[in-house]
Structures are given as C-alpha cells and as structure tokens.
Design a protein around this motif. Structure first.
Motif, PDB file in Angstrom:
ATOM      1  N   GLN A 137       0.495  -1.157   0.005  1.00 34.79           N
ATOM      2  CA  GLN A 137       0.178  -0.017  -0.076  1.00 34.79           C
ATOM      3  C   GLN A 137       0.961   1.042   0.135  1.00 34.79           C
ATOM      4  O   GLN A 137       1.601   1.743   1.025  1.00 34.79           O
ATOM      5  CB  GLN A 137      -0.883  -0.051   1.749  1.00 34.79           C
ATOM      6  N   ALA A 138       1.112   2.522  -1.082  1.00 32.10           N
ATOM      7  CA  ALA A 138       1.493   3.431  -0.940  1.00 32.10           C
ATOM      8  C   ALA A 138       1.390   3.850   0.156  1.00 32.10           C
ATOM      9  O   ALA A 138       2.242   4.812   0.394  1.00 32.10           O
ATOM     10  CB  ALA A 138       1.127   4.298  -2.301  1.00 32.10           C
ATOM     11  N   ARG A 139      -0.372   3.873   1.137  1.00 25.93           N
ATOM     12  CA  ARG A 139       0.024   5.142   2.137  1.00 25.93           C
ATOM     13  C   ARG A 139       0.056   4.402   3.379  1.00 25.93           C
ATOM     14  O   ARG A 139       1.256   5.004   4.039  1.00 25.93           O
ATOM     15  CB  ARG A 139      -1.701   4.757   2.623  1.00 25.93           C
ATOM     16  N   THR A 140       0.403   2.632   3.343  1.00 17.20           N
ATOM     17  CA  THR A 140       1.684   2.869   4.825  1.00 17.20           C
ATOM     18  C   THR A 140       3.064   2.971   4.304  1.00 17.20           C
ATOM     19  O   THR A 140       3.675   3.027   5.387  1.00 17.20           O
ATOM     20  CB  THR A 140       1.851   0.941   4.852  1.00 17.20           C
ATOM     21  N   ALA A 141       3.420   2.498   3.248  1.00 18.83           N
ATOM     22  CA  ALA A 141       4.983   3.800   3.041  1.00 18.83           C
ATOM     23  C   ALA A 141       5.156   4.507   3.344  1.00 18.83           C
ATOM     24  O   ALA A 141       6.154   5.125   3.635  1.00 18.83           O
ATOM     25  CB  ALA A 141       5.482   3.260   1.177  1.00 18.83           C
ATOM     26  N   ALA A 142       4.299   5.467   3.006  1.00 14.53           N
ATOM     27  CA  ALA A 142       4.127   7.108   3.314  1.00 14.53           C
ATOM     28  C   ALA A 142       4.486   7.274   4.665  1.00 14.53           C
ATOM     29  O   ALA A 142       4.817   8.521   5.194  1.00 14.53           O
ATOM     30  CB  ALA A 142       3.023   7.970   2.292  1.00 14.53           C
ATOM     31  N   MET A 143       3.390   6.313   5.614  1.00 16.58           N
ATOM     32  CA  MET A 143       2.927   6.651   6.271  1.00 16.58           C
ATOM     33  C   MET A 143       4.394   6.418   7.696  1.00 16.58           C
ATOM     34  O   MET A 143       4.504   6.576   8.313  1.00 16.58           O
ATOM     35  CB  MET A 143       2.085   6.229   6.798  1.00 16.58           C
ATOM     36  N   MET A 144       5.574   5.168   7.519  1.00 18.80           N
ATOM     37  CA  MET A 144       6.188   4.561   7.446  1.00 18.80           C
ATOM     38  C   MET A 144       6.803   5.205   8.661  1.00 18.80           C
ATOM     39  O   MET A 144       7.318   5.378   9.551  1.00 18.80           O
ATOM     40  CB  MET A 144       6.846   3.795   7.104  1.00 18.80           C
ATOM     41  N   PRO A 145       7.835   6.378   7.599  1.00 20.15           N
ATOM     42  CA  PRO A 145       8.625   6.874   8.218  1.00 20.15           C
ATOM     43  C   PRO A 145       8.672   7.914  10.019  1.00 20.15           C
ATOM     44  O   PRO A 145       8.745   7.804  10.926  1.00 20.15           O
ATOM     45  CB  PRO A 145       9.519   7.818   7.405  1.00 20.15           C
ATOM     46  N   ALA A 146       6.932   8.048   9.864  1.00 17.91           N
ATOM     47  CA  ALA A 146       6.828   8.886  10.702  1.00 17.91           C
ATOM     48  C   ALA A 146       6.033   7.626  11.925  1.00 17.91           C
ATOM     49  O   ALA A 146       6.283   8.461  13.601  1.00 17.91           O
ATOM     50  CB  ALA A 146       4.943   9.516  10.418  1.00 17.91           C
ATOM     51  N   PHE A 147       5.760   6.895  11.577  1.00 20.21           N
ATOM     52  CA  PHE A 147       5.304   5.578  13.052  1.00 20.21           C
ATOM     53  C   PHE A 147       6.211   5.032  13.874  1.00 20.21           C
ATOM     54  O   PHE A 147       6.422   5.051  14.332  1.00 20.21           O
ATOM     55  CB  PHE A 147       4.495   4.607  11.891  1.00 20.21           C
ATOM     56  N   LEU A 148       7.353   5.055  12.708  1.00 21.25           N
ATOM     57  CA  LEU A 148       8.857   4.940  13.447  1.00 21.25           C
ATOM     58  C   LEU A 148       9.581   5.804  14.168  1.00 21.25           C
ATOM     59  O   LEU A 148       9.594   5.628  15.141  1.00 21.25           O
ATOM     60  CB  LEU A 148      10.007   4.244  12.585  1.00 21.25           C
ATOM     61  N   ARG A 149       8.990   6.963  13.560  1.00 18.42           N
ATOM     62  CA  ARG A 149       9.132   8.150  14.820  1.00 18.42           C
ATOM     63  C   ARG A 149       8.623   8.248  16.472  1.00 18.42           C
ATOM     64  O   ARG A 149       9.120   8.289  17.343  1.00 18.42           O
ATOM     65  CB  ARG A 149       9.556   9.315  13.895  1.00 18.42           C
ATOM     66  N   TYR A 150       6.988   7.948  15.451  1.00 17.97           N
ATOM     67  CA  TYR A 150       6.298   8.079  16.989  1.00 17.97           C
ATOM     68  C   TYR A 150       7.068   6.386  17.752  1.00 17.97           C
ATOM     69  O   TYR A 150       6.646   6.722  19.055  1.00 17.97           O
ATOM     70  CB  TYR A 150       5.073   7.128  17.270  1.00 17.97           C
ATOM     71  N   LEU A 151       7.478   5.443  17.194  1.00 22.48           N
ATOM     72  CA  LEU A 151       7.196   4.340  18.409  1.00 22.48           C
ATOM     73  C   LEU A 151       8.679   4.587  19.362  1.00 22.48           C
ATOM     74  O   LEU A 151       9.105   3.867  20.434  1.00 22.48           O
ATOM     75  CB  LEU A 151       7.933   2.833  17.967  1.00 22.48           C
ATOM     76  N   HIS A 152       9.380   4.992  18.841  1.00 14.89           N
ATOM     77  CA  HIS A 152      11.005   5.800  18.774  1.00 14.89           C
ATOM     78  C   HIS A 152      10.648   6.965  20.219  1.00 14.89           C
ATOM     79  O   HIS A 152      11.287   6.868  21.083  1.00 14.89           O
ATOM     80  CB  HIS A 152      11.955   6.226  18.399  1.00 14.89           C
ATOM     81  N   GLU A 153      10.141   7.942  19.454  1.00 13.26           N
ATOM     82  CA  GLU A 153       9.872   8.924  20.464  1.00 13.26           C
ATOM     83  C   GLU A 153       8.901   8.182  21.992  1.00 13.26           C
ATOM     84  O   GLU A 153       9.196   9.020  22.977  1.00 13.26           O
ATOM     85  CB  GLU A 153       9.158  10.233  19.867  1.00 13.26           C
ATOM     86  N   ASN A 154       8.111   7.453  22.336  1.00 11.85           N
ATOM     87  CA  ASN A 154       7.483   7.301  22.570  1.00 11.85           C
ATOM     88  C   ASN A 154       7.927   5.197  23.414  1.00 11.85           C
ATOM     89  O   ASN A 154       6.784   4.594  24.245  1.00 11.85           O
ATOM     90  CB  ASN A 154       6.265   6.240  22.471  1.00 11.85           C
ATOM     91  N   GLU A 155       9.132   5.070  22.822  1.00 10.61           N
ATOM     92  CA  GLU A 155      10.190   3.595  24.150  1.00 10.61           C
ATOM     93  C   GLU A 155       9.197   2.651  23.718  1.00 10.61           C
ATOM     94  O   GLU A 155       9.499   2.214  24.284  1.00 10.61           O
ATOM     95  CB  GLU A 155       9.785   4.467  25.303  1.00 10.61           C
ATOM     96  N   TYR A 156       9.113   2.195  22.462  1.00 19.81           N
ATOM     97  CA  TYR A 156       8.568   1.278  22.055  1.00 19.81           C
ATOM     98  C   TYR A 156       9.623   0.192  22.110  1.00 19.81           C
ATOM     99  O   TYR A 156      10.387   0.898  21.235  1.00 19.81           O
ATOM    100  CB  TYR A 156       7.023   1.304  20.747  1.00 19.81           C
ATOM    101  N   ARG A 157       9.353  -0.751  21.420  1.00 17.30           N
ATOM    102  CA  ARG A 157      10.938  -1.471  21.206  1.00 17.30           C
ATOM    103  C   ARG A 157      10.582  -2.298  20.471  1.00 17.30           C
ATOM    104  O   ARG A 157       9.616  -3.674  20.373  1.00 17.30           O
ATOM    105  CB  ARG A 157      11.496  -2.210  22.739  1.00 17.30           C
ATOM    106  N   ILE A 158      11.381  -2.263  18.774  1.00 16.33           N
ATOM    107  CA  ILE A 158      11.333  -3.997  18.543  1.00 16.33           C
ATOM    108  C   ILE A 158      11.649  -5.077  18.621  1.00 16.33           C
ATOM    109  O   ILE A 158      12.856  -5.466  18.650  1.00 16.33           O
ATOM    110  CB  ILE A 158      11.829  -3.232  17.356  1.00 16.33           C
ATOM    111  N   VAL A 159      10.331  -6.140  17.928  1.00 13.04           N
ATOM    112  CA  VAL A 159      11.162  -7.562  18.523  1.00 13.04           C
ATOM    113  C   VAL A 159      11.134  -8.308  16.917  1.00 13.04           C
ATOM    114  O   VAL A 159      10.067  -8.342  16.037  1.00 13.04           O
ATOM    115  CB  VAL A 159      10.111  -8.056  19.024  1.00 13.04           C
TER     116      VAL A 159
END
Length: 268
Positions: free
Chosen positions: A231-253
C-alpha cells in the motif's frame, strides 16, 4: 550430582542464547547509519510446536511480548515502488520486520524478495493468489499455499520447493478454515494473525492510518502489528510511525524461525 551437572549445563546454554540474542541487537544498532535510531531490541525465535497459532485478532494466544514491545509484519508484497520505500524507512531506523509474501508477486519481483532477505528481514508466506480459503475446496487451498511457498523459495533461494525455509504463514483476510489450519499444523507451519492493525486496506490517508495505529497501540501497549507494504499510504506513513515508536519508547522485536530440534541418535 548428575542433576547438578545438567542444571549447570542448562544455565550455560541459557546464558549463551541470551548473549547471542543480545549480540544480534547490538550488531544491528552498531551498523545503523543514524546514531540515535530506533533499532531492533531483540530477536525472538518462534517454534511452531510451542506457538502454532498466534495473534489475538484470530486466536486465543499471541507471542510472549513485554509491555511496549512490538513486532512489525507486512503483507501482500513485494510490490514496487512501495515495498522499496518501506524497506528504506526500516533501514534508516535499523528495524527488522517479517514480510508475508504473495507468491505471484514474488515470481514477478524476485530481486525484491532477495533484497528483503539481504536487509535482514524474515521472509514468510501468504499464499500464491491471496484467495478466501473458506470459499475454495481444501485441496485447492493446499495447492495455493504450496504454490506460494514454492514461488517465494524460488525467488529467495533459486529452488522451487514446497517446504518453506521459514515456517511462518498468514491467511489472506485472516480467513483460516479449521481443515487448513490442521493441515498447516501437521506440517509444522506456524500461523500468524495479528494483535492490532492499521486498516491500511481502507481508503484512508497516511495521517489517518497513523492515527489508527497510535490509538490502537495506546490501548494494546504491545503486540504483533499488521501492515501492508503493497500500500502506498503505508509506505508514506512508515517514517512517521517509526518516529512515534522511538519517541514513545517502544521496542522492536524481530521474529525468526526456531532452529530444528537436534536429536542425539544412539549408534546401533
């Protein structure tokens, strides 16, 4: 005395496994082009015997994730240029994910399948033609699954085989008939649902998709997340979502298949 030796050996093995997984995360962080990237926190080896079906959207249990741990999964790829954009966003943050590939897309874009694997992501399976499995006969469903696996394996390893190198499968539309579930279990293939999703198959903007994810993740606090790299909308959204995860201290498994059990056969 024998039990004490076994206990010490088990402790050493557990320590070695912990060090190995920690080393994987450390290596990922060290190789990142950005000093303060999100990174991949840990690697989780999934055994289909222990977790044959996971994802609370479809099944009673999910993976053993701690608070603020998330697993990123992507369906329906590979599909240029959107998959490339998703890969670029993940690479920028040194994040590793699992891609459930549609076989006919793997056959069309084999170089993109290899790029997914080369960048350290897990290649999993999502059928050949993305059918509603409950709407077709069991034998046709089995054939579609096998054809999808064979196409993914051919793109990935140059060999068309029906035995997956990664024993992970996700049903299209989460449509998982009991007979097909039993078939996959008999083959030692773990079936993945999801704990939350972006609803990116709907006609929404990237901002709306991001709001969906933030709202649902705020409630769930952890889980297997379903996205669609096609999905093009997901590709466009991913950088912002990863920033959100980082800023809110989520951890990637990062998910990988568990190594096959080793049996010590006694000589005749």
């Amino acid at each position: 005395m024998t039990s004490m030796r076994v206990h010490r050996l088990a402790s050493r093995l557990a320590g070695a496994v912990t060090a190995l997984l920690a080393g994987s995360a450390a290596t990922n962080s060290a190789n990142c082009p950005r000093q303060y990237a999100l990174g991949t926190s840990r690697v989780l080896a999934v055994d289909a015997k222990t977790y044959p079906r996971v994802g609370l959207g479809s099944f009673p249990e999910t993976l053993p994730l701690a608070d603020h741990e998330v697993v990123l999964t992507f369906d329906d790829g590979p599909r240029p240029p959107n998959t490339e954009k998703v890969l670029t966003a993940l690479a920028q943050e040194c994040v590793r994910a699992t891609f459930f590939l549609v076989g006919r897309s793997s056959a069309a874009f084999p170089e993109l399948v290899r790029r997914i694997a080369t960048q350290g992501h897990t290649v999993a399976h999502h059928s050949w033609s993305h059918p509603m499995m409950s709407k077709i006969p069991l034998e046709q469903a089995r054939e579609d699954i096998d054809r999808g696996i064979a196409a993914d394996e051919l793109a990935l390893n140059g060999i068309s085989i029906k035995t997956p190198s990664t024993h992970f499968f996700r049903f299209p539309y989460f449509d998982s008939p009991p007979a097909v579930l039993d078939h996959l279990k008999s083959r030692g293939i773990a079936v993945f649902g999801a704990d939350l999703w972006a609803s990116d198959w709907e006609n929404i903007t990237p901002d709306q998709e991001l709001r969906n994810l933030i709202e649902r993740l705020t409630t769930a606090r952890k889980g297997i997340i379903l996205l669609h790299d096609a999905q093009a909308r997901t590709a466009a959204m991913m950088p912002a979502f990863l920033r959100y995860l980082h800023e809110n201290e989520y951890r990637i498994v990062h998910l990988v298949p568990a190594a096959p059990a080793v049996t010590n056969a006694k000589p005749p």
